[in-house]
Design an enzyme around this catalytic site. Structure first.
Site, short mmCIF file in Angstrom:
data_model
loop_
_atom_site.label_atom_id
_atom_site.label_comp_id
_atom_site.label_asym_id
_atom_site.label_seq_id
_atom_site.Cartn_x
_atom_site.Cartn_y
_atom_site.Cartn_z
N PRO A 294 -33.33 19.59 14.70
CA PRO A 294 -32.70 19.66 16.02
C PRO A 294 -31.53 18.70 16.17
CG PRO A 294 -34.69 18.34 16.14
CD PRO A 294 -34.58 18.81 14.72
N CYS A 364 -2.53 19.70 29.10
CA CYS A 364 -1.54 20.72 29.44
C CYS A 364 -2.04 22.08 28.99
CB CYS A 364 -0.21 20.41 28.79
SG CYS A 364 0.55 19.04 29.60
#
Ligand code: LLP
Length: 440
Positions: A294, A364
């Site tokens: 995991p 941006c």
């Protein structure tokens, strides 16, 4: 909202994690800031380990460090006595520098570089996970040069594809990872690994997906994998010593997802163990050493990200953007996967939500929106926003897009806090830049 155990709203109305006030943390370390809760990570690890121990008694876990890799996390894993999964020379190097003995590491990758294999072997890598047929000859040749016998496991593809809330069984062989069991590929790889002189085939591996809630998918995967173990025994009279069932346990990001306590996360382990115990009995196979791998479920809910609110753009009747000082550079998941998150205004954690806003990053790019439509109290410049469940695949996927520095990571534990990754400076950003003299 994910107020799991060590998170709460404290007396002054701020979000607290691991005994630390998040507004104070923001003041002390600056923002954006990743905050990871050490005690949560250790408790998940211990719970998985003891679930394997008590239900099966013959196995361990390997933390999939791609979810969050840093020297400190490898130190934590070392002290917890668990293995790690590494997927690159960079992760191997980081682990080594942290003093982690990589004999307890599994080295994965669909295109392991020769230099990476050499780095791994020179430092005594425990297991290399064979991902394609070339891996076997490459590992064999390099091991031969170094006069060692390298333990490997073979990554197979059992044809169980698990998605967040459901799974499908397919015979799909189109994957860049591993060998399909449904055609002859996996068996061919097993034969090649057994035949290779400087390779010892220790076991099999599969990983059926990530962010899985449908636990039955693991039961089906165990069934396919143990059928394959039977086939290998029958055809080659070879015992598979180890079965690695991968990772993929789903975590809570928003209220659309189930929310598990640490004990409930262990149900994944119990379901795998039950299916395996059944198979061992009915199919009469030798009890394999069980590994799980995991990543997300170990660190995701341990982490939050703190941001400071800057400009606010209210497009009347359309949308209100709360612009924060981070964004897709520190959390690419919303832009890349349309991943959903929840957040709180930590400065005003006690105030009632009165407006629906979107939390936008400063990059941006129009898609740099961390959360669309979240209810917040009246939020103003300077407030601290905490986004939940960012401990996995946040920092590890961070970038310098727009030349924004990668934020610091702070580890909290029971009222204490320490920097484990320093904030990048502008000098860090240009440290590898070179201007050729002809451009000067
Ligand atoms: N083992 C193998 C072989 C894997 O490929 C992965 C994840 C894991 C273990 C750990 O899986 P986990 O428990 O973390 O689900 N960047 C994506 C996740 C990619 C997972 C890749 N493999 C995301 O942000 O959702």
């Amino acid at each position: 909202m994910n107020f799991r155990d060590t998170m709460k709203i404290n007396d002054v109305g701020h979000l607290e994690i691991g005994g630390r006030d998040t507004v104070e943390l923001a003041k002390e370390y600056g923002t954006p800031l990743y905050v990871m809760d050490e005690s949560y990570i250790r408790r998940v690890i211990r719970a998985y380990k003891s679930a394997i121990e008590s239900a099966y008694g013959h196995g361990n876990l390997a933390y999939a460090s791609k979810a969050f890799s840093s020297m400190a996390i490898y130190s934590v894993m070392k002290s917890e006595g668990v293995n790690i999964d590494v997927v690159s020379g960079g992760e191997i190097y980081t682990a080594l520098k942290a003093g982690f003995d990589i004999k307890n590491a599994y080295f994965h990758g669909n295109n392991k570089l020769i230099s990476e294999i050499e780095l791994a072997m020179d430092n005594g890598i425990g297991v290399i996970v064979v991902d394609n047929i070339e891996d076997i000859s490459m590992i064999d040749a390099i091991a031969n040069e170094k006069n060692i016998v390298q333990d490997v496991i073979i990554r197979t593809n059992p044809g169980v594809e698990a998605h967040t809330h459901s799974y499908i069984q397919t015979a799909k062989v189109d994957s860049k990872f591993g060998f399909s069991i449904s055609n002859d590929d996996a068996m061919t790889a097993v034969k090649a690994a057994i035949a290779a002189k400087n390779v010892r085939l220790r076991g099999l591996h599969c990983h059926i997906g990530s962010q899985i809630f449908d636990k039955h998918a693991f039961v089906v995967a165990v069934d396919v994998m143990t059928d394959f173990i039977v086939e290998i025994k029958k055809e080659l009279n070879y015992d598979i010593d180890e079965l690695n069932m991968g990772g993929g346990f789903g975590v809570h990001y928003t209220d659309e997802d189930p929310r598990y306590t640490i004990e409930e996360y262990c149900n994944y382990v119990k379901i795998i163990v039950n299916a395996l115990n059944d198979a061992i009995e009915t199919k009469r196979i030798k009890k394999p050493y069980l590994m799980i791998e995991p990543g997300r479920s170990v660190v995701a809910e341990a982490g939050i990200t703190l941001y400071t609110v800057g400009t606010i753009k209210d497009i009347r009747g359309i949308r209100k953007y709360i612009n924060i000082d981070g964004g897709m550079g520190d959390n690419i998941r919303p832009a890349l996967y349309e991943a959903k998150y929840e957040a709180i205004n930590s400065t005003r954690a006690n105030e009632n939500p009165v407006e629906k806003v979107s939390i936008a990053g400063k990059c941006c790019e129009s898609g740099d929106v961390i959360i669309k439509d979240v209810l917040m109290p009246k939020t103003v410049r300077g407030d601290i926003i905490a986004v939940f469940t960012t401990g996995a695949y946040g920092y590890s996927m961070a970038s310098n897009y727009n030349r924004n520095p990668i934020p610091a990571v702070v580890l909290v534990n029971d009222g204490k806090s320490d920097i484990i990754v320093k904030r990048e400076s502008y000098d860090d950003i240009i440290r590898n830049d070179v201007i050729p003299s002809r451009l000067k």
